[in-house]
Write a protein that holds these residues in place. Structure first.
Motif, PDB file in Angstrom:
ATOM      1  N   GLU A 101       0.840  -1.204   0.000  1.00 60.04           N
ATOM      2  CA  GLU A 101       0.000   0.000   0.000  1.00 60.04           C
ATOM      3  C   GLU A 101       0.877   1.257   0.000  1.00 60.04           C
ATOM      4  O   GLU A 101       0.613   2.222  -0.730  1.00 60.04           O
ATOM      5  CB  GLU A 101      -0.908   0.011   1.238  1.00 60.04           C
ATOM      6  CG  GLU A 101      -2.012  -1.031   1.205  1.00 60.04           C
ATOM      7  CD  GLU A 101      -2.803  -1.064   2.504  1.00 60.04           C
ATOM      8  OE1 GLU A 101      -2.582  -0.178   3.364  1.00 60.04           O
ATOM      9  OE2 GLU A 101      -3.637  -1.974   2.668  1.00 60.04           O
ATOM     10  N   ALA A 102       1.919   1.228   0.817  1.00 60.00           N
ATOM     11  CA  ALA A 102       2.811   2.387   0.904  1.00 60.00           C
ATOM     12  C   ALA A 102       3.567   2.594  -0.407  1.00 60.00           C
ATOM     13  O   ALA A 102       3.764   3.730  -0.856  1.00 60.00           O
ATOM     14  CB  ALA A 102       3.791   2.199   2.057  1.00 60.00           C
ATOM     15  N   GLN A 103       3.980   1.499  -1.039  1.00 62.56           N
ATOM     16  CA  GLN A 103       4.716   1.630  -2.283  1.00 62.56           C
ATOM     17  C   GLN A 103       3.857   2.261  -3.388  1.00 62.56           C
ATOM     18  O   GLN A 103       4.355   3.061  -4.192  1.00 62.56           O
ATOM     19  CB  GLN A 103       5.218   0.257  -2.753  1.00 62.56           C
ATOM     20  CG  GLN A 103       6.137   0.371  -3.967  1.00 62.56           C
ATOM     21  CD  GLN A 103       6.393  -0.966  -4.630  1.00 62.56           C
ATOM     22  OE1 GLN A 103       5.552  -1.859  -4.592  1.00 62.56           O
ATOM     23  NE2 GLN A 103       7.564  -1.119  -5.243  1.00 62.56           N
ATOM     24  N   LYS A 104       2.596   1.936  -3.419  1.00 65.38           N
ATOM     25  CA  LYS A 104       1.697   2.548  -4.406  1.00 65.38           C
ATOM     26  C   LYS A 104       1.626   4.059  -4.213  1.00 65.38           C
ATOM     27  O   LYS A 104       1.641   4.824  -5.182  1.00 65.38           O
ATOM     28  CB  LYS A 104       0.295   1.943  -4.296  1.00 65.38           C
ATOM     29  CG  LYS A 104       0.205   0.495  -4.782  1.00 65.38           C
ATOM     30  CD  LYS A 104      -1.194  -0.073  -4.580  1.00 65.38           C
ATOM     31  CE  LYS A 104      -1.268  -1.543  -5.005  1.00 65.38           C
ATOM     32  NZ  LYS A 104      -2.606  -2.144  -4.751  1.00 65.38           N
ATOM     33  N   ILE A 105       1.576   4.475  -2.977  1.00 67.01           N
ATOM     34  CA  ILE A 105       1.558   5.916  -2.677  1.00 67.01           C
ATOM     35  C   ILE A 105       2.878   6.547  -3.143  1.00 67.01           C
ATOM     36  O   ILE A 105       2.884   7.637  -3.724  1.00 67.01           O
ATOM     37  CB  ILE A 105       1.360   6.158  -1.164  1.00 67.01           C
ATOM     38  CG1 ILE A 105       0.015   5.598  -0.702  1.00 67.01           C
ATOM     39  CG2 ILE A 105       1.488   7.628  -0.831  1.00 67.01           C
ATOM     40  CD1 ILE A 105      -1.186   6.283  -1.305  1.00 67.01           C
ATOM     41  N   GLU A 106       3.982   5.860  -2.867  1.00 67.39           N
ATOM     42  CA  GLU A 106       5.292   6.386  -3.250  1.00 67.39           C
ATOM     43  C   GLU A 106       5.395   6.561  -4.757  1.00 67.39           C
ATOM     44  O   GLU A 106       5.867   7.586  -5.265  1.00 67.39           O
ATOM     45  CB  GLU A 106       6.393   5.451  -2.741  1.00 67.39           C
ATOM     46  CG  GLU A 106       7.807   5.905  -3.001  1.00 67.39           C
ATOM     47  CD  GLU A 106       8.257   7.014  -2.066  1.00 67.39           C
ATOM     48  OE1 GLU A 106       9.437   7.368  -2.103  1.00 67.39           O
ATOM     49  OE2 GLU A 106       7.415   7.537  -1.274  1.00 67.39           O
ATOM     50  N   GLN A 107       4.962   5.562  -5.501  1.00 64.22           N
ATOM     51  CA  GLN A 107       5.038   5.628  -6.955  1.00 64.22           C
ATOM     52  C   GLN A 107       4.122   6.707  -7.522  1.00 64.22           C
ATOM     53  O   GLN A 107       4.493   7.411  -8.467  1.00 64.22           O
ATOM     54  CB  GLN A 107       4.695   4.252  -7.545  1.00 64.22           C
ATOM     55  CG  GLN A 107       5.763   3.204  -7.263  1.00 64.22           C
ATOM     56  CD  GLN A 107       5.362   1.809  -7.699  1.00 64.22           C
ATOM     57  OE1 GLN A 107       4.176   1.482  -7.767  1.00 64.22           O
ATOM     58  NE2 GLN A 107       6.340   0.955  -7.997  1.00 64.22           N
ATOM     59  N   THR A 108       2.963   6.868  -6.910  1.00 65.55           N
ATOM     60  CA  THR A 108       2.039   7.913  -7.367  1.00 65.55           C
ATOM     61  C   THR A 108       2.628   9.302  -7.166  1.00 65.55           C
ATOM     62  O   THR A 108       2.524  10.179  -8.026  1.00 65.55           O
ATOM     63  CB  THR A 108       0.699   7.823  -6.588  1.00 65.55           C
ATOM     64  OG1 THR A 108       0.104   6.553  -6.847  1.00 65.55           O
ATOM     65  CG2 THR A 108      -0.243   8.939  -7.002  1.00 65.55           C
ATOM     66  N   ASN A 109       3.290   9.510  -6.032  1.00 63.71           N
ATOM     67  CA  ASN A 109       3.834  10.830  -5.719  1.00 63.71           C
ATOM     68  C   ASN A 109       5.110  11.141  -6.482  1.00 63.71           C
ATOM     69  O   ASN A 109       5.520  12.310  -6.543  1.00 63.71           O
ATOM     70  CB  ASN A 109       4.107  10.943  -4.211  1.00 63.71           C
ATOM     71  CG  ASN A 109       2.848  11.242  -3.429  1.00 63.71           C
ATOM     72  OD1 ASN A 109       2.233  12.279  -3.575  1.00 63.71           O
ATOM     73  ND2 ASN A 109       2.434  10.296  -2.574  1.00 63.71           N
ATOM     74  N   LYS A 110       5.743  10.126  -7.059  1.00 64.23           N
ATOM     75  CA  LYS A 110       6.971  10.359  -7.823  1.00 64.23           C
ATOM     76  C   LYS A 110       6.717  10.519  -9.313  1.00 64.23           C
ATOM     77  O   LYS A 110       7.628  10.788 -10.080  1.00 64.23           O
ATOM     78  CB  LYS A 110       7.958   9.205  -7.587  1.00 64.23           C
ATOM     79  CG  LYS A 110       8.496   9.118  -6.180  1.00 64.23           C
ATOM     80  CD  LYS A 110       9.347  10.346  -5.835  1.00 64.23           C
ATOM     81  CE  LYS A 110       9.928  10.216  -4.438  1.00 64.23           C
ATOM     82  NZ  LYS A 110      10.759  11.388  -4.080  1.00 64.23           N
ATOM     83  N   GLN A 111       5.484  10.321  -9.748  1.00 63.59           N
ATOM     84  CA  GLN A 111       5.164  10.433 -11.169  1.00 63.59           C
ATOM     85  C   GLN A 111       5.143  11.880 -11.629  1.00 63.59           C
ATOM     86  O   GLN A 111       4.829  12.768 -10.881  1.00 63.59           O
ATOM     87  CB  GLN A 111       3.808   9.770 -11.453  1.00 63.59           C
ATOM     88  CG  GLN A 111       3.855   8.256 -11.339  1.00 63.59           C
ATOM     89  CD  GLN A 111       2.492   7.615 -11.507  1.00 63.59           C
ATOM     90  OE1 GLN A 111       1.477   8.309 -11.627  1.00 63.59           O
ATOM     91  NE2 GLN A 111       2.455   6.295 -11.526  1.00 63.59           N
TER      92      GLN A 111
END
Length: 448
Positions: free
Chosen positions: A438-448
């Protein structure tokens, strides 16, 4: 009438000539022999009166509030500056670093055009947003232009505040270390060895829990220190430094699984789901808890009695992972930023720079480090420190590695997502893998 006027004019001229003769007038032939001529002030040579400095108002926003051990030392540094520059008004706007509203306020101010003139805040991922938006001033040129100021810092202290773009934006005051603070008296009371490895930690947790002592005081919501230490204890410095953007290191899962293992043994306060960091600290300071994960700044808030019975250790390595058991969290993770709009404001710029240099001078750093037990960013010696603080410095000196906290390696929202999952993970309602995915999905979304 005309005759009278002429008489008066003539009389006035005579008086002027007499006065000139008595004083030596402008007769250059008499100047050398007339000592009064050289000593008497001349209207044409008098320096103009100094113009009163224009009033300047500056706002400083920092974490030196609440129960922070350096609160008074920081206020004293501001008061010293105001005494030197009475035309400057300094608003000392403070919040506690343990208050999650601190980050929210900083982000709101920076995004709404309400930047403080000087901001004491975290480096790394926390600062990326406003750094990338050009809201703060790169300090490289200011440091190079004032070598005396620059050379007052330890080189490593400045280097550790450098952002990814290669620039230094934050000027440090003190560094920090984090560790496992242990009440030695309670360990002696129950004939326990200090928790220098995982088995000793588990034995201590079970023994304390069986005897009504909180083994490890920590909250689940504000679980910053839990996450930092359990991840590092399992993943080691390289694994911890990877973050989550490129994938999930299996040792991060081991770290969260280790947290559940201790929870099952009764490690945490019964109200860990509702307390905050301050209440967790109270449990330890009142002798109700045997251990707490904290930073060097916590020492200043301890009573003398608690300090005398406390030492600090690296958190033990979790078996099967990459941690060494001597890796610690620490570094120079905070510093003073200057708002770009303040730098561009000619009415504020000079005084803002002067205040920045004053607050980060060796004298100010020495006083603040002596108050909070942090590692001075300047080549000065903190004085009057308790033995536990000296133990902390020794721990840092012997550490196999010193890593910045996890929350500086991932986006703020990512870290918040991990925190929000801790209670579910330790209770078995969510697996470590699910929480990290779940945290990784947030990380990837914020780095796009």
């Amino acid at each position: 009438m005309l005759k009278r006027s002429k008489m008066l004019m003539a009389l006035s001229m005579v008086m002027m000539l007499l006065l000139a003769a008595c004083s030596g007038g402008n007769n250059s032939g008499n100047e050398a022999n007339n000592s009064n001529a050289t000593n008497a002030p001349s209207a044409t040579n008098e320096a103009p009166p100094e113009k009163e400095a224009d009033p300047v108002s500056l706002r400083v926003f920092s974490t030196f509030g609440g129960t922070d051990a350096a609160r008074d030392a920081f206020q004293a540094a501001i008061d010293d500056f105001k005494a030197q520059y009475p035309n400057v008004t300094v608003e000392n706007d403070v919040m506690s670093a343990n208050d999650d509203g601190f980050r929210t306020k900083v982000n709101t101010d920076m995004n709404s055009g309400n930047e403080p003139d000087l901001l004491f805040y975290f480096v790394g991922a926390d600062a990326e947003g406003f750094v990338n938006a050009g809201k703060v001033v790169p300090m490289n040129e200011l440091l190079e232009a004032d070598q005396e100021w620059k050379n007052g810092f330890l080189p490593d202290a400045l280097e550790l505040t450098r952002q990814k773009d290669g620039n230094i934006y934050a000027i440090p005051l003190t560094g920090f270390y984090e560790g496992l603070f242990v009440n030695k008296a309670l360990f002696e009371k129950y004939n326990l060895e200090l928790p220098t490895d995982w088995e000793k930690m588990k034995t201590a947790v079970k023994t304390f829990a069986d005897n009504g002592v909180i083994p490890l005081s920590a909250p689940f919501d504000q679980s910053h220190y839990l996450i930092e230490h359990f991840v590092l204890a399992a993943a080691g410095p390289e694994g911890q430094n990877k973050g989550l953007l490129e994938g999930i290191d299996p040792n991060w899962e081991k770290g969260l699984a280790g947290m559940k293992e201790l929870y099952d043994l009764g490690a945490f306060p019964q109200d860990a789901a509702t307390i905050d960091l301050s209440m967790a600290a109270n449990y330890y300071s009142e002798g109700l808890a045997a251990m707490i994960l904290e930073g060097s700044w916590a020492i200043g808030g301890m009573s003398d009695g608690v300090k005398e019975t406390t030492t600090v250790l690296p958190f033990p390595a979790i078996p099967g992972g990459a941690g060494s058991g001597t890796d610690i969290v620490g570094g120079f993770g905070t510093g003073f930023y200057m708002a770009q709009k303040t730098f561009d404001d000619t009415s504020k710029k000079d005084m803002a720079i002067a205040l920045l240099k004053h607050l980060t001078s060796p004298a100010s750093i020495q006083k603040i480090a002596s108050a909070n037990g942090g590692t001075p960013a300047a080549d000065v010696e903190a004085t009057g420190l308790a033995q536990v603080a000296l133990d902390g410095f020794a721990m840092a000196a012997k550490a196999a590695s010193i890593s910045a906290p996890v929350d500086s390696k991932v986006h703020q929202e990512t870290f918040t997502t991990i925190r929000a999952s801790i209670q579910a993970v330790v209770k078995g309602e969510k697996t470590p893998a699910q929480a990290l995915e779940e945290a990784q999905k947030i990380e990837q979304t914020n780095k796009q």
